[in-house]
Design an enzyme around this catalytic site. Structure first.
Site, PDB file in Angstrom:
ATOM      1  N   PHE A 221       0.828  -1.206   0.000  1.00 12.20           N
ATOM      2  CA  PHE A 221       0.000   0.000   0.000  1.00 12.20           C
ATOM      3  C   PHE A 221       0.862   1.255   0.000  1.00 12.20           C
ATOM      4  CE2 PHE A 221      -2.741  -3.153   2.023  1.00 12.20           C
ATOM      5  CZ  PHE A 221      -3.933  -2.957   1.346  1.00 12.20           C
ATOM      6  N   ASP A 222       0.373   2.275  -0.702  1.00 15.26           N
ATOM      7  CA  ASP A 222       0.924   3.614  -0.541  1.00 15.26           C
ATOM      8  C   ASP A 222       0.284   4.177   0.722  1.00 15.26           C
ATOM      9  OD1 ASP A 222       2.108   6.191  -1.193  1.00 15.26           O
ATOM     10  OD2 ASP A 222       0.066   6.794  -1.647  1.00 15.26           O
ATOM     11  N   LYS A 223       1.104   4.494   1.729  1.00 13.18           N
ATOM     12  CA  LYS A 223       0.555   4.829   3.045  1.00 13.18           C
ATOM     13  C   LYS A 223      -0.282   6.104   3.039  1.00 13.18           C
ATOM     14  CE  LYS A 223       3.194   6.711   6.135  1.00 13.18           C
ATOM     15  NZ  LYS A 223       2.433   7.967   6.352  1.00 13.18           N
TER      16      LYS A 223
END
Length: 279
Positions: A221-223
């Site tokens: 995931f892209d945080k």
């Protein structure tokens, strides 16, 4: 109905298309529909407005929020000569942008077209059912006709009761063998899953990607903006006994920055009773 509802849910989630744009014509600013703006014209994007069309900044300087397109929560600086894309939000300065793409070919239009037409990307299961029903449906239909017509012709062609019995059997055969449940259930379940995901803020580009999830064992995931909202909050200040002074000094240093962390420091400093921020 399911397809339409799914598209509406996704379109509502991707509400990034500007309804109007301000174009500079003969020295006058005029609000028009973005589709009416020609290549080479100059659009004016004021603070708080969304960029309607792709282009290059020919005048002005500002910070732009690209999170709706790229997912990046940190604003990007845009100045003369920089390329900007549609769907981004202008934050604090006026930008004059030379249009380099038509409304139909703009970034935001392509994104919306992609996510709204999820039915174009079919899963292997859907493709199989489509091919299967292409042959199965006519076969069942002609078998039902044969069942209702051929036996009475040999058993009792002039007997109405015989015709009634076999026609009833043909209808029962057609009803039981009808592929509707099989053909509809597979795509309907995918569309239902896509619509349910869109209501929870998850965009699925098509049923094939939804089916792939059953084989996934690792997620990346892209945080910022995905697992988090990108809104920073000051929890504690060290040393605690000099809290107001530390906030005051930090806010003075950060007051001209649009970075999310800088904004959070300024907000908590302004709310603090003992801290004073001079602009």
């Amino acid at each position: 109905y399911a397809v339409g509802k799914s598209r509406k849910d996704i379109a509502a989630l991707m509400d990034i298309r500007p309804e109007v744009a301000t174009v500079l014509r003969d020295g006058q600013e005029t609000e028009v529909d973005p589709s009416e703006i020609a290549l080479g014209e100059t659009i004016v994007v004021k603070p708080g407005d969304k960029i309607a069309l792709d282009g290059t900044v020919n005048k002005g300087m500002s910070q732009i929020d690209t999170s709706a397109i790229t997912g990046e929560s940190v604003p990007r600086k845009a100045t003369v000569g920089d390329k900007v894309i549609s769907g981004c939000l202008n934050l604090d300065g006026v930008l004059y942008i030379t249009v380099e793409s038509s409304y139909e070919d703009s970034t935001v239009s392509k994104i919306l077209d992609l996510v709204e037409n999820v039915s174009a990307v079919k899963s292997p299961a859907e493709n199989f059912i489509t091919r299967f029903s292409k042959y199965y449906t006519p076969i069942v239909f002609f078998l039902a006709i044969a069942l209702g017509v051929i036996p009475p012709m040999f058993i009792g062609i002039s007997d109405l009761a015989v015709w009634t019995t076999w026609l009833r059997r043909a209808m029962m055969f057609l009803f039981v063998s009808c592929p509707c449940a099989l053909v509809i259930s597979v795509p309907l379940s995918f569309f239902g899953g896509i619509a349910a995901a869109s209501k929870r803020g998850i965009l699925v580009k098509g049923s094939s990607y939804l089916e792939m999830l059953s084989k996934v064992d690792t997620f990346a995931f892209d945080k910022t903006g995905t697992l988090t909202k990108g809104n920073f909050v000051v929890d504690e200040v060290y040393p605690a006994e000099k809290r107001d002074r530390v906030l005051e000094v930090a806010a003075v240093a950060e007051q001209y920055s649009n970075h999310p962390i800088a904004v959070s420091i300024c907000n908590v400093a302004k709310a603090a009773e003992g801290a004073t921020v001079h602009e």
